[in-house]
Write a protein that holds these residues in place. Sequence first.
Motif, mmCIF file in Angstrom:
data_model
loop_
_atom_site.group_PDB
_atom_site.id
_atom_site.type_symbol
_atom_site.label_atom_id
_atom_site.label_comp_id
_atom_site.label_asym_id
_atom_site.label_seq_id
_atom_site.Cartn_x
_atom_site.Cartn_y
_atom_site.Cartn_z
ATOM 1 N N ARG A 419 0.819 -1.213 0.000
ATOM 2 C CA ARG A 419 0.000 0.000 0.000
ATOM 3 C C ARG A 419 0.852 1.262 0.000
ATOM 4 O O ARG A 419 0.367 2.350 -0.314
ATOM 5 C CB ARG A 419 -0.934 -0.008 1.226
ATOM 6 N N ARG A 420 2.132 1.096 0.345
ATOM 7 C CA ARG A 420 3.052 2.233 0.443
ATOM 8 C C ARG A 420 3.806 2.492 -0.853
ATOM 9 O O ARG A 420 4.049 3.638 -1.246
ATOM 10 C CB ARG A 420 4.039 1.931 1.579
ATOM 11 N N GLY A 421 4.215 1.410 -1.558
ATOM 12 C CA GLY A 421 5.019 1.577 -2.757
ATOM 13 C C GLY A 421 5.335 0.235 -3.389
ATOM 14 O O GLY A 421 4.803 -0.808 -2.984
ATOM 15 N N PRO A 422 6.217 0.220 -4.403
ATOM 16 C CA PRO A 422 6.535 -1.037 -5.106
ATOM 17 C C PRO A 422 7.061 -2.101 -4.144
ATOM 18 O O PRO A 422 8.006 -1.860 -3.386
ATOM 19 C CB PRO A 422 7.624 -0.611 -6.096
ATOM 20 N N THR A 423 6.438 -3.281 -4.162
ATOM 21 C CA THR A 423 6.782 -4.358 -3.238
ATOM 22 C C THR A 423 6.782 -5.696 -3.967
ATOM 23 O O THR A 423 5.878 -5.982 -4.761
ATOM 24 C CB THR A 423 5.778 -4.421 -2.071
ATOM 25 N N TYR A 424 7.797 -6.493 -3.671
ATOM 26 C CA TYR A 424 7.901 -7.854 -4.189
ATOM 27 C C TYR A 424 8.098 -8.776 -2.994
ATOM 28 O O TYR A 424 8.953 -8.516 -2.139
ATOM 29 C CB TYR A 424 9.068 -7.981 -5.167
ATOM 30 N N ALA A 425 7.286 -9.835 -2.906
ATOM 31 C CA ALA A 425 7.287 -10.687 -1.722
ATOM 32 C C ALA A 425 7.739 -12.098 -2.079
ATOM 33 O O ALA A 425 7.469 -12.599 -3.172
ATOM 34 C CB ALA A 425 5.891 -10.729 -1.100
ATOM 35 N N PHE A 426 8.411 -12.752 -1.119
ATOM 36 C CA PHE A 426 8.919 -14.098 -1.372
ATOM 37 C C PHE A 426 8.809 -14.957 -0.121
ATOM 38 O O PHE A 426 8.605 -14.477 0.994
ATOM 39 C CB PHE A 426 10.389 -14.051 -1.829
ATOM 40 N N GLU A 427 8.981 -16.262 -0.335
ATOM 41 C CA GLU A 427 9.143 -17.224 0.747
ATOM 42 C C GLU A 427 10.236 -18.200 0.330
ATOM 43 O O GLU A 427 10.084 -18.916 -0.667
ATOM 44 C CB GLU A 427 7.844 -17.971 1.036
ATOM 45 N N PHE A 428 11.341 -18.215 1.064
ATOM 46 C CA PHE A 428 12.374 -19.211 0.808
ATOM 47 C C PHE A 428 11.817 -20.556 1.232
ATOM 48 O O PHE A 428 11.432 -20.738 2.387
ATOM 49 C CB PHE A 428 13.651 -18.876 1.578
ATOM 50 N N ALA A 429 11.751 -21.514 0.306
ATOM 51 C CA ALA A 429 10.978 -22.730 0.550
ATOM 52 C C ALA A 429 11.761 -24.008 0.291
ATOM 53 O O ALA A 429 11.158 -25.059 0.062
ATOM 54 C CB ALA A 429 9.717 -22.705 -0.324
ATOM 55 N N ASP A 430 13.087 -23.956 0.348
ATOM 56 C CA ASP A 430 13.868 -25.180 0.195
ATOM 57 C C ASP A 430 13.858 -25.923 1.533
ATOM 58 O O ASP A 430 14.636 -25.621 2.437
ATOM 59 C CB ASP A 430 15.305 -24.872 -0.231
ATOM 60 N N ARG A 431 12.989 -26.915 1.635
ATOM 61 C CA ARG A 431 12.825 -27.635 2.895
ATOM 62 C C ARG A 431 13.881 -28.724 3.075
ATOM 63 O O ARG A 431 13.828 -29.493 4.032
ATOM 64 C CB ARG A 431 11.409 -28.205 2.985
ATOM 65 N N THR A 432 14.847 -28.767 2.136
ATOM 66 C CA THR A 432 16.000 -29.653 2.286
ATOM 67 C C THR A 432 17.286 -28.851 2.484
ATOM 68 O O THR A 432 18.384 -29.378 2.318
ATOM 69 C CB THR A 432 16.153 -30.560 1.051
#
Length: 536
Positions: A419-432
């Motif tokens: 809502r504030r500005g350009p945002t890119y979201a992630f989740e590191f998901a290497d469960r090994t």
Amino acid sequence: MKPVIRAVLVIAATLLTLAGLIAPSAAAPAGPKAVARTENGLVRGTSEAGVAVYQGIPYAAPPVGERRWRTPEPAADWAGLRDASRPGAACAQAGDFIGDPPSDAEDCLYLNVTTPRHASARRPVPVMVWLHGGGFQWGSGSIYGAEKLARRGDVMVVTLNYRLNVSGFLAHPALAGSGQDAGNLGVEDQQAALRWVRRNAAAFGGDPGNVTIFGESAGAQVSCTHLTAPGSRGLFERVIMQSGPCTLNWPYGDTWRAKPRAEAEEIALAVAEKAGCADPATAGTCLRSKSVAELLAADAGEHGHGPSFGGNPVIPEDPARLLAAGRAADVPVLHGTTRDEHVTFQVGMELMTGGPVPPQAYGPVLGQFLGLDAGQTDRVLREYPLSDYDGSTGAALSTVLTDWAWACPAAQTNDLLARRGPTYAFEFADRTAPWLGGTEAPDFPTGAFHAGELQYLFSGAYAGQPLTAQQRRLSDRMIDYWTAFARTGDPSRPGLPAWSRLRPGDTRVQALAPGAGGIRPVDLHREHRCGFWNSL
């Protein structure tokens, strides 16, 4: 604070530090010498495999003697050629059980620069400034080897030390005279380093007009502060935040995210009393007479030192509230967490308490950590029954606290940022992901644990098993994403799976995992049962 909670806080905060996972490197990289001219004088580093590395460059005067608990002052000039082949001392800190060595150094305000050899003032590269984790208690910049990041990403990387615990965040009223604020010196150190980067990046081939701050854990949490702090405005163009949501729920007592000044002062008064400096009339002089060892012993790792807001000019207001009110810097932000954040802290709790939580204690422990009443606790037990985890309380608690403390606050932070500005979201998901070196793995899956992604960006931050071929490929892609974002404010680039900008209300994030289809959008809100948690 209850003794068990206090012990867990100590172990949890310790596990926030990546500096404790290996000992700092004592040897300089091999190779020919490299020379750069800073504002204070010439420095000579080393060069190898296309990058130049400069270590132990002072960005501020040593905060010793009369400068203890004072705003950082400019570094002094030097004559001749300064050796920059070894890192400076880590800031004062107590050792931890993982292997992070203790330090009694107050002369510690040094930074390290890794930059492509071809970079120059005529062909400058983006600058990335790393803020290390450690719960504001431990850590240093020098263990984060940035050679691959700089070489593959064609960026200049700066890692730095900043004052920690009682040296960097002791908000005692007696230390606040003459316009000084001892409660947020670690933040002021970071600001001083960012100003140094603005003035000196060009000497190393970096673009002083294109600076990205990036950090993990406490380093991400303090980035929330930099988005809103008056003294941080204009010092960076972009921000990357890893595993430190602005709205984090911390279950272990004293919070390590920004706290009200009254809480920070209460902690400082308790430390002063244990140091024998309880008298308000003489507390300032008394504290200044104490050695670093005496101050660390008085703290004894019992408190969550860190930034504090209100009643001070460095952080006048709560950063999370300012973000929610739309009063944060409108710069591009890359923000995310790991899939199984709380595993790291659950392992720490079991190490401290001597083993897993007994099955019969699963409910009471949940209620205590989450601050729930009996009815609410029953609802959580129905949503996360122990039977779903083969009777492993460690696995069950890790899942519950990952969702409640980390993932759902991350989803909330994502929305506020979008809502504030350009945002890119992630989740590191290497469960090994390879488990922490030097620490025995638990008897349940460790998954994509807190700090598990750092070995994909840096060398030296872990001493665990080497990455597999597929994990090395993921490492390459993460570096490509991170450095593309640092270059343009958008992680997308040709040859990489598409990564869409987050829009307000969108709960999808980019999952980062190895193998075919490992990088893809996932619904963070659904994956971590945030609808259930919102209903509580």
